[in-house]
Enzyme design. Structure first.
Site: not given
Ligand code: DGL
Length: 255
Positions: A74, A185
């Site tokens: 992440c 992302c």
């Protein structure tokens, strides 16, 4: 024995599955434990302190449960908390992911590179440091993408609604004619087809999954912890009790 431990992979929700599939391809003999924090997703709009606290709590638990390596799959959690995680677990293998600015800027020197990421990633010091390194050679366009993660969390990967949202987010930046788009992302690779429709066929899309998988393999090898041969196991877990979340995770991993 640590050789027998699993590789834990953590994300705010479904996004890290785009990294997990690369990790499996890179190290098919390993056992993987995935944890997605969908109950608290998205992390992007949260203050840094909250993202750090959530990442520290989940990451520490996974390491204490016997992971031989932790992959923070992440960008948002890495930007906010990787230093804190490493300080809390000295000597452990803790790998983060960052937007793939390097391969994009290396491939298109002097040409505009568009980076899509969460607000949180783009405001952190880690990203500023990355920018300082690569913005010298290529103009970097920072595009915050609020609302995009939610499409992936509910499994809406294509169609008019997602394309309209993408057109609104990307429209003003496309006037600068970027040659490359960096998916900063881990949720966004699941929207690649829709993104491609909006940015056009000539733009090259980069993400950080491959580099992260190679780095994980290198670190395990260096520590003598890489398992070679055989076929490992994959366990998907999530903080959301909704059975639909588990079904979606299976589906996304197979994509
Ligand atoms: N998947 C995460 C990332 O790579 C963040 C998504 C979120 O906002 O929760 O940045």
């Amino acid at each position: 024995m640590r050789e027998q431990g699993m590789i834990a992979v953590f994300d705010s929700g479904m996004g890290g599955l785009s990294v997990l599939r690369r990790l499996i391809r890179e190290m098919p003999g390993e056992d993987f434990l995935y944890f997605g924090d969908s109950a608290n997703a998205p992390y992007g709009p949260r203050p840094t302190e909250e993202i750090r606290a959530l990442t520290l709590a989940h990451g520490s638990r996974l390491l204490e449960e016997g992971a031989k390596a932790l992959v923070v799959a992440c960008n948002t959690a890495t930007a906010a908390a990787i230093d804190a995680l490493r300080s809390a677990h000295p000597g452990r293998i803790v790998i983060g992911i960052e937007p793939a600015l390097k391969p994009a800027a290396d491939r298109f020197p002097g040409e505009p590179v568009l980076v899509m990421a969460t607000d949180a990633t783009l405001r952190e010091q880690k990203f500023a440091a990355l920018l300082e390194r690569y913005a010298k050679n290529s103009p970097i366009l920072k595009c915050p993408c609020p609302g995009l993660v939610a499409f992936v969390e509910r499994g809406e990967l294509e169609g008019e609604r997602v394309e309209t949202h993408l057109r609104q987010l990307l429209g003003p930046y496309l006037a600068h004619k970027p040659r490359a788009v960096v998916l900063g992302c881990t949720h966004y690779p699941f929207l690649e087809q829709a993104i491609r429709k909006v940015v056009g066929e000539d733009v090259v899309i980069f993400d950080g999954a491959e580099g992260t998988a190679r780095e994980c393999r290198r670190r395990l090898e260096e520590a003598g912890l890489l398992r070679s041969g055989g076929r490992g196991s994959i366990r998907l877990t999530n903080s959301s009790p909704d059975p639909q979340t588990a079904r979606l995770a299976q589906l996304l991993l197979q994509k």
